[in-house]
Design a protein around this motif. Structure first.
Motif, PDB file in Angstrom:
ATOM      1  N   TYR A 129       0.809  -1.044  -0.110  1.00 37.82           N
ATOM      2  CA  TYR A 129       0.023  -0.190  -0.020  1.00 37.82           C
ATOM      3  C   TYR A 129       1.038   1.127  -0.080  1.00 37.82           C
ATOM      4  CZ  TYR A 129      -4.090   2.867   1.736  1.00 37.82           C
ATOM      5  OH  TYR A 129      -5.123   3.438   1.791  1.00 37.82           O
ATOM      6  N   ALA A 130       2.306   1.512   0.724  1.00 33.19           N
ATOM      7  CA  ALA A 130       2.824   2.529   1.504  1.00 33.19           C
ATOM      8  C   ALA A 130       3.422   2.715  -0.314  1.00 33.19           C
ATOM      9  CB  ALA A 130       3.511   2.157   2.453  1.00 33.19           C
ATOM     10  N   ALA A 131       3.815   1.125  -0.897  1.00 33.16           N
ATOM     11  CA  ALA A 131       4.659   2.061  -2.279  1.00 33.16           C
ATOM     12  C   ALA A 131       4.144   2.164  -3.289  1.00 33.16           C
ATOM     13  CB  ALA A 131       5.241   0.144  -2.174  1.00 33.16           C
ATOM     14  N   ARG A 132       2.235   1.819  -3.472  1.00 30.21           N
ATOM     15  CA  ARG A 132       1.623   2.518  -4.427  1.00 30.21           C
ATOM     16  C   ARG A 132       1.462   3.796  -4.001  1.00 30.21           C
ATOM     17  NH1 ARG A 132       1.340  -0.652  -8.680  1.00 30.21           N
ATOM     18  NH2 ARG A 132       1.030  -3.015  -8.563  1.00 30.21           N
ATOM     19  N   ILE A 133       0.838   4.063  -2.886  1.00 27.81           N
ATOM     20  CA  ILE A 133       1.796   5.727  -2.544  1.00 27.81           C
ATOM     21  C   ILE A 133       2.678   6.088  -3.141  1.00 27.81           C
ATOM     22  CG2 ILE A 133       1.005   7.612  -0.706  1.00 27.81           C
ATOM     23  CD1 ILE A 133      -0.911   5.046   0.481  1.00 27.81           C
ATOM     24  N   LEU A 134       3.466   6.474  -2.912  1.00 19.76           N
ATOM     25  CA  LEU A 134       5.241   6.280  -2.846  1.00 19.76           C
ATOM     26  C   LEU A 134       4.998   7.059  -4.012  1.00 19.76           C
ATOM     27  CD1 LEU A 134       6.523   5.698   0.270  1.00 19.76           C
ATOM     28  CD2 LEU A 134       6.530   7.999  -0.069  1.00 19.76           C
ATOM     29  N   ILE A 176      -2.659   4.719   9.063  1.00 18.03           N
ATOM     30  CA  ILE A 176      -1.047   4.991   9.985  1.00 18.03           C
ATOM     31  C   ILE A 176       0.186   5.046   8.552  1.00 18.03           C
ATOM     32  CG2 ILE A 176       0.348   3.948  11.383  1.00 18.03           C
ATOM     33  CD1 ILE A 176      -1.184   3.389  13.431  1.00 18.03           C
ATOM     34  N   ALA A 177       0.279   3.439   8.378  1.00 19.67           N
ATOM     35  CA  ALA A 177       0.685   4.090   6.826  1.00 19.67           C
ATOM     36  C   ALA A 177       0.852   4.416   5.724  1.00 19.67           C
ATOM     37  CB  ALA A 177       0.596   2.294   6.201  1.00 19.67           C
ATOM     38  N   ALA A 178      -0.266   4.458   5.301  1.00 19.85           N
ATOM     39  CA  ALA A 178      -0.944   5.266   4.055  1.00 19.85           C
ATOM     40  C   ALA A 178      -0.199   7.331   4.647  1.00 19.85           C
ATOM     41  CB  ALA A 178      -2.149   5.663   4.336  1.00 19.85           C
ATOM     42  N   ASN A 179      -0.276   7.397   5.798  1.00 20.48           N
ATOM     43  CA  ASN A 179       0.193   8.593   6.411  1.00 20.48           C
ATOM     44  C   ASN A 179       1.606   8.866   6.610  1.00 20.48           C
ATOM     45  OD1 ASN A 179      -2.759   9.685   7.044  1.00 20.48           O
ATOM     46  ND2 ASN A 179      -2.681   9.318   9.015  1.00 20.48           N
ATOM     47  N   LYS A 180       2.198   7.677   6.637  1.00 16.71           N
ATOM     48  CA  LYS A 180       3.721   7.479   6.727  1.00 16.71           C
ATOM     49  C   LYS A 180       3.865   7.927   5.633  1.00 16.71           C
ATOM     50  CE  LYS A 180       4.005   7.764  11.450  1.00 16.71           C
ATOM     51  NZ  LYS A 180       4.208   9.130  11.923  1.00 16.71           N
ATOM     52  N   ALA A 181       3.423   7.474   4.823  1.00 18.37           N
ATOM     53  CA  ALA A 181       3.825   7.661   3.060  1.00 18.37           C
ATOM     54  C   ALA A 181       3.316   8.625   2.668  1.00 18.37           C
ATOM     55  CB  ALA A 181       3.033   6.331   2.499  1.00 18.37           C
ATOM     56  N   LEU A 182       2.372   9.408   2.990  1.00 16.55           N
ATOM     57  CA  LEU A 182       2.357  10.601   2.300  1.00 16.55           C
ATOM     58  C   LEU A 182       2.831  11.939   2.847  1.00 16.55           C
ATOM     59  CD1 LEU A 182      -1.444  10.510   2.417  1.00 16.55           C
ATOM     60  CD2 LEU A 182       0.076  11.093   0.644  1.00 16.55           C
ATOM     61  N   ASP A 183       3.325  11.623   3.747  1.00 17.46           N
ATOM     62  CA  ASP A 183       4.743  12.261   4.523  1.00 17.46           C
ATOM     63  C   ASP A 183       5.695  12.072   4.414  1.00 17.46           C
ATOM     64  OD1 ASP A 183       2.517  13.160   6.834  1.00 17.46           O
ATOM     65  OD2 ASP A 183       3.518  12.023   8.192  1.00 17.46           O
ATOM     66  N   ARG A 184       5.685  11.359   3.684  1.00 14.19           N
ATOM     67  CA  ARG A 184       7.324  11.115   2.750  1.00 14.19           C
ATOM     68  C   ARG A 184       7.272  11.772   1.564  1.00 14.19           C
ATOM     69  NH1 ARG A 184      11.789   8.243   4.680  1.00 14.19           N
ATOM     70  NH2 ARG A 184      11.556   7.421   6.179  1.00 14.19           N
ATOM     71  N   GLY A 205      -8.791   0.439  -0.328  1.00 10.38           N
ATOM     72  CA  GLY A 205     -10.347   0.595  -0.365  1.00 10.38           C
ATOM     73  C   GLY A 205     -10.785   1.407   0.452  1.00 10.38           C
ATOM     74  N   ALA A 206     -10.111   2.601   0.384  1.00 13.55           N
ATOM     75  CA  ALA A 206     -10.613   3.529   1.947  1.00 13.55           C
ATOM     76  C   ALA A 206     -11.132   4.671   0.845  1.00 13.55           C
ATOM     77  CB  ALA A 206      -8.990   4.665   1.790  1.00 13.55           C
ATOM     78  N   SER A 207     -12.742   4.407   2.145  1.00 22.56           N
ATOM     79  CA  SER A 207     -13.969   5.663   1.878  1.00 22.56           C
ATOM     80  C   SER A 207     -13.054   6.870   1.588  1.00 22.56           C
ATOM     81  CB  SER A 207     -14.573   5.484   3.362  1.00 22.56           C
ATOM     82  OG  SER A 207     -13.973   6.444   4.340  1.00 22.56           O
ATOM     83  N   TYR A 208     -14.122   7.477   0.611  1.00 23.62           N
ATOM     84  CA  TYR A 208     -14.156   9.423   0.690  1.00 23.62           C
ATOM     85  C   TYR A 208     -13.704   9.350   2.339  1.00 23.62           C
ATOM     86  CZ  TYR A 208     -15.745   8.542  -4.033  1.00 23.62           C
ATOM     87  OH  TYR A 208     -15.752   7.199  -5.522  1.00 23.62           O
ATOM     88  N   ALA A 209     -14.114   9.952   3.126  1.00 28.19           N
ATOM     89  CA  ALA A 209     -14.337  10.849   4.423  1.00 28.19           C
ATOM     90  C   ALA A 209     -12.267  10.048   4.587  1.00 28.19           C
ATOM     91  CB  ALA A 209     -15.242  10.075   5.166  1.00 28.19           C
ATOM     92  N   GLU A 210     -11.994   8.695   4.855  1.00 27.35           N
ATOM     93  CA  GLU A 210     -11.001   8.055   5.479  1.00 27.35           C
ATOM     94  C   GLU A 210      -9.767   8.927   4.236  1.00 27.35           C
ATOM     95  OE1 GLU A 210     -11.670   4.185   6.955  1.00 27.35           O
ATOM     96  OE2 GLU A 210     -11.334   4.361   4.656  1.00 27.35           O
ATOM     97  N   ILE A 211     -10.038   9.163   3.307  1.00 25.45           N
ATOM     98  CA  ILE A 211      -8.885   9.906   2.675  1.00 25.45           C
ATOM     99  C   ILE A 211      -8.920  11.513   2.498  1.00 25.45           C
ATOM    100  CG2 ILE A 211      -8.186  10.117  -0.082  1.00 25.45           C
ATOM    101  CD1 ILE A 211      -9.657   7.742  -1.400  1.00 25.45           C
ATOM    102  N   ALA A 212      -9.918  12.165   3.192  1.00 28.40           N
ATOM    103  CA  ALA A 212     -10.213  13.405   3.182  1.00 28.40           C
ATOM    104  C   ALA A 212      -8.804  13.409   4.853  1.00 28.40           C
ATOM    105  CB  ALA A 212     -11.563  13.844   2.930  1.00 28.40           C
ATOM    106  N   GLU A 213      -9.577  12.634   5.037  1.00 26.92           N
ATOM    107  CA  GLU A 213      -9.077  12.764   6.610  1.00 26.92           C
ATOM    108  C   GLU A 213      -7.219  13.126   6.464  1.00 26.92           C
ATOM    109  OE1 GLU A 213      -8.321  10.331  10.352  1.00 26.92           O
ATOM    110  OE2 GLU A 213     -10.534  10.454   9.925  1.00 26.92           O
ATOM    111  N   GLN A 214      -6.923  11.634   5.754  1.00 29.07           N
ATOM    112  CA  GLN A 214      -5.449  11.744   5.282  1.00 29.07           C
ATOM    113  C   GLN A 214      -5.263  12.350   5.069  1.00 29.07           C
ATOM    114  OE1 GLN A 214      -5.456   7.376   4.288  1.00 29.07           O
ATOM    115  NE2 GLN A 214      -6.627   6.800   5.387  1.00 29.07           N
ATOM    116  N   THR A 215      -5.704  12.957   3.891  1.00 29.56           N
ATOM    117  CA  THR A 215      -4.577  13.744   2.667  1.00 29.56           C
ATOM    118  C   THR A 215      -4.848  14.904   3.477  1.00 29.56           C
ATOM    119  OG1 THR A 215      -6.673  13.415   1.838  1.00 29.56           O
ATOM    120  CG2 THR A 215      -4.692  11.858   0.806  1.00 29.56           C
TER     121      THR A 215
END
Length: 176
Positions: free
Chosen positions: A32-37, A75-83, A140-150
């Motif tokens: 998941y993190a690799a795909r985001i990064l 949490i993994a998505a947040n760490k990947a987004l931070d990077r 599979g994150a929801s729109y709300a989860e994505i909004a919160e994370q990004t």
């Protein structure tokens, strides 16, 4: 052992129970993190390691132990987004290895070519669109989860996802 039991034991300081959770979901968190990064030079591993450390420190905060997978992915998505925010975008996206199957060599090659082409298309998306697309379509994150994370609004998430999907569909048209 159920996720809920492992969460409860981990929250009580049971490192072995937490280890089971990380062994269970760590490889998926890494993919998941690799795909985001957008590439795989070890940065995804670092993001997952940071996510695991944060999860261990905050295990008692899990509100729904049966949904610990989603919590760990967030949490993994947040760490990947931070990077992702800290670096210049790179254009090398590695596909996640496919598990062995009973398919013919031709089928495997064709699928691999499709995955490689999709990886190129996703890799070339703007950072925000790539992150939103991966979180929704892979995680599979929801729109709300994505909004919160990004930190984006829900409307911005929908718009970014729509643009990303349109680009992916246009670029992958030849594979239909």
């Amino acid at each position: 052992m159920s996720d809920a039991s492992l969460v409860e034991r981990s929250a009580d300081g049971d490192a072995a129970a937490f280890g089971v959770l990380i062994r269970r979901y760590g490889p998926l968190m890494r993919a998941y993190a690799a795909r985001i990064l957008g590439y795989g030079d070890g940065e995804a591993d670092d993001a997952v390691q940071e996510a695991a450390l944060q999860a261990w420190q905050r295990m008692e905060r899990v509100e729904d132990p049966d949904r610990v997978r989603t919590w760990l992915f967030r949490i993994a998505a947040n760490k990947a987004l931070d990077r992702l925010r800290r670096r210049h975008p790179h254009l090398d996206l590695e596909a996640v290895p496919e598990p062995p199957t009973d398919r013919t060599v031709d089928q495997v090659v064709e699928t691999r070519m499709q995955v490689d082409e999709l990886a190129k298309v996703v890799r070339n998306l703007p950072d925000a669109q790539r992150a939103v697309w991966v979180m929704r379509e892979v995680g599979g994150a929801s729109y709300a989860e994505i909004a919160e994370q990004t930190g984006m609004s829900a409307a911005a998430v929908r718009g970014s996802l729509a643009r990303a999907r349109r680009t992916v569909l246009e670029q992958m048209e030849g594979w239909r």
